[in-house]
Write a protein that holds these residues in place. Structure first.
Motif, short mmCIF file in Angstrom:
data_model
loop_
_atom_site.label_atom_id
_atom_site.label_comp_id
_atom_site.label_asym_id
_atom_site.label_seq_id
_atom_site.Cartn_x
_atom_site.Cartn_y
_atom_site.Cartn_z
N GLY A 130 0.82 -1.19 0.00
CA GLY A 130 0.00 0.00 0.00
C GLY A 130 0.86 1.25 0.00
N TYR A 131 0.21 2.39 0.13
CA TYR A 131 0.96 3.65 0.13
C TYR A 131 0.41 4.60 1.18
N LEU A 132 1.26 5.56 1.54
CA LEU A 132 0.88 6.62 2.47
C LEU A 132 1.06 7.95 1.75
N PRO A 133 0.06 8.81 1.76
CA PRO A 133 0.13 10.06 1.01
C PRO A 133 1.02 11.10 1.68
N ASP A 134 1.41 12.08 0.91
CA ASP A 134 2.14 13.24 1.44
C ASP A 134 1.12 14.10 2.17
N ASP A 135 1.08 13.99 3.49
CA ASP A 135 0.00 14.56 4.30
C ASP A 135 0.58 15.48 5.36
N ALA A 136 0.03 16.69 5.49
CA ALA A 136 0.50 17.66 6.48
C ALA A 136 0.30 17.16 7.90
N THR A 137 -0.55 16.16 8.09
CA THR A 137 -0.76 15.59 9.42
C THR A 137 0.53 15.06 10.01
N VAL A 138 1.41 14.52 9.15
CA VAL A 138 2.66 13.92 9.62
C VAL A 138 3.54 14.98 10.28
N ARG A 139 3.67 16.13 9.64
CA ARG A 139 4.52 17.20 10.20
C ARG A 139 3.97 17.65 11.55
N ARG A 140 2.67 17.81 11.64
CA ARG A 140 2.07 18.22 12.91
C ARG A 140 2.29 17.17 13.99
N ALA A 141 2.24 15.92 13.59
CA ALA A 141 2.42 14.83 14.55
C ALA A 141 3.86 14.77 15.05
N VAL A 142 4.82 14.96 14.15
CA VAL A 142 6.23 14.92 14.53
C VAL A 142 6.54 16.05 15.50
N ILE A 143 6.02 17.24 15.22
CA ILE A 143 6.25 18.38 16.11
C ILE A 143 5.64 18.14 17.48
N ALA A 144 4.46 17.53 17.50
CA ALA A 144 3.78 17.25 18.77
C ALA A 144 4.31 16.01 19.45
#
Length: 279
Positions: free
Chosen positions: A216-230
């Motif tokens: 499968g694949y994972l999209p380029d999603d802004a959620t990831v950046r927010r999660a890493v920061i948090a």
């Protein structure tokens, strides 16, 4: 790692062991590994992450967990390996490899005997996920050889494909029968992800005579950046995000558990978020 294979065979329900690997750094391998573990825990599985990404170990950072005693510390001090496992970090247990995985090759016979006995700690889990370092060493290849499967993390960039194939070639030379699954990360669309996989598939079949499977694949999603920061796994930060839904599809491929259906508003909000992020 033949001894580790025999150890697993002694248990009635041996854990599924998966090596998360990449040919190069910066493709999001650890993030994929961590959130896969979180998703498995949500499905009621007992999961251990073994962080073997020496020099770039950041499983604890993504989960906002302090560093603990390492696998190497346990062996050298003859402390039970179970005592070095961090319990219940977002529901996941973590075992840190240490400052230098290649110290394994310098183990004495007594060190190795102790280490192999202590690996029995792995048998209490349903899944043991090894977060391997980018690139291959003789020692990391031994760990991969002992696993049930390797998940190769790719991104659509040509450098990721080239390095991923080179990594696969090394693993195949060492363990030709090891099953290989591919997850394409940071894809702009399903079509782009499938094209990326197909290029890898053609190379593996043509030059290595090896079949691989698309997980499968994972999209380029802004959620990831927010999660890493948090310092929170994205699967916990936003379960309705597009990337969390895609992760559930990968978990379905892995476990056979069907994902929950997405409601109309969830699909609509996911589409709107993707369009907004492209503006």
């Amino acid at each position: 790692m033949d001894q580790a294979r025999r150890l697993r065979a002694k248990t009635e329900t041996p854990p599924t062991t998966i090596a998360f690997a990449s040919g190069k750094g910066g493709v999001g391998k650890t993030n994929v590994c961590v959130n896969t573990a979180i998703g498995l825990v949500e499905l009621g599985k007992r999961v251990l992450i073994v962080d073997l990404d020496i020099g770039m170990a950041n499983v604890h950072i993504l989960l906002n967990a302090s560093r603990s005693r390492t696998m190497m510390d346990s062996v050298k001090a003859r402390i039970p390996l179970a005592a070095s496992v961090q319990k219940g970090v977002h529901g996941v247990d973590i075992l840190h490899g240490g400052s230098g995985l290649d110290e394994l090759v310098q183990f004495s016979h007594a060190d190795m005997q102790f280490f192999m006995r202590e690996l029995e700690v792995l048998t209490e889990y349903d899944y043991v996920l090894f977060d391997m370092g980018a690139g291959a060493t003789d020692t990391s290849l031994q760990f991969i050889e002992g696993c049930d499967e390797m998940f190769l993390i790719l991104t659509p960039e040509p450098t990721s494909l080239m390095d991923g194939y080179a990594y696969t070639k090394l693993v195949h030379r060492q363990s030709p029968d090891l099953p290989l699954g591919v997850i394409v990360n940071r894809a702009q669309s399903g079509e782009e992800a499938l094209q990326c996989f197909e290029r890898m598939e053609v190379a593996c079949e043509q030059f290595l005579k090896k079949s691989i499977r698309f997980l499968g694949y994972l999209p380029d999603d802004a959620t990831v950046r927010r999660a890493v920061i948090a310092q929170v796994p994205f699967y916990h930060l936003d379960r309705k995000s597009d990337i969390s839904w895609r992760l559930e599809r990968i978990l379905t491929t892995l476990t056979g558990t069907p994902p929950k259906p997405r409601h109309f508003m969830d699909r609509l909000m996911g589409n709107l978020k993707r369009q907004w992020n492209r503006v």
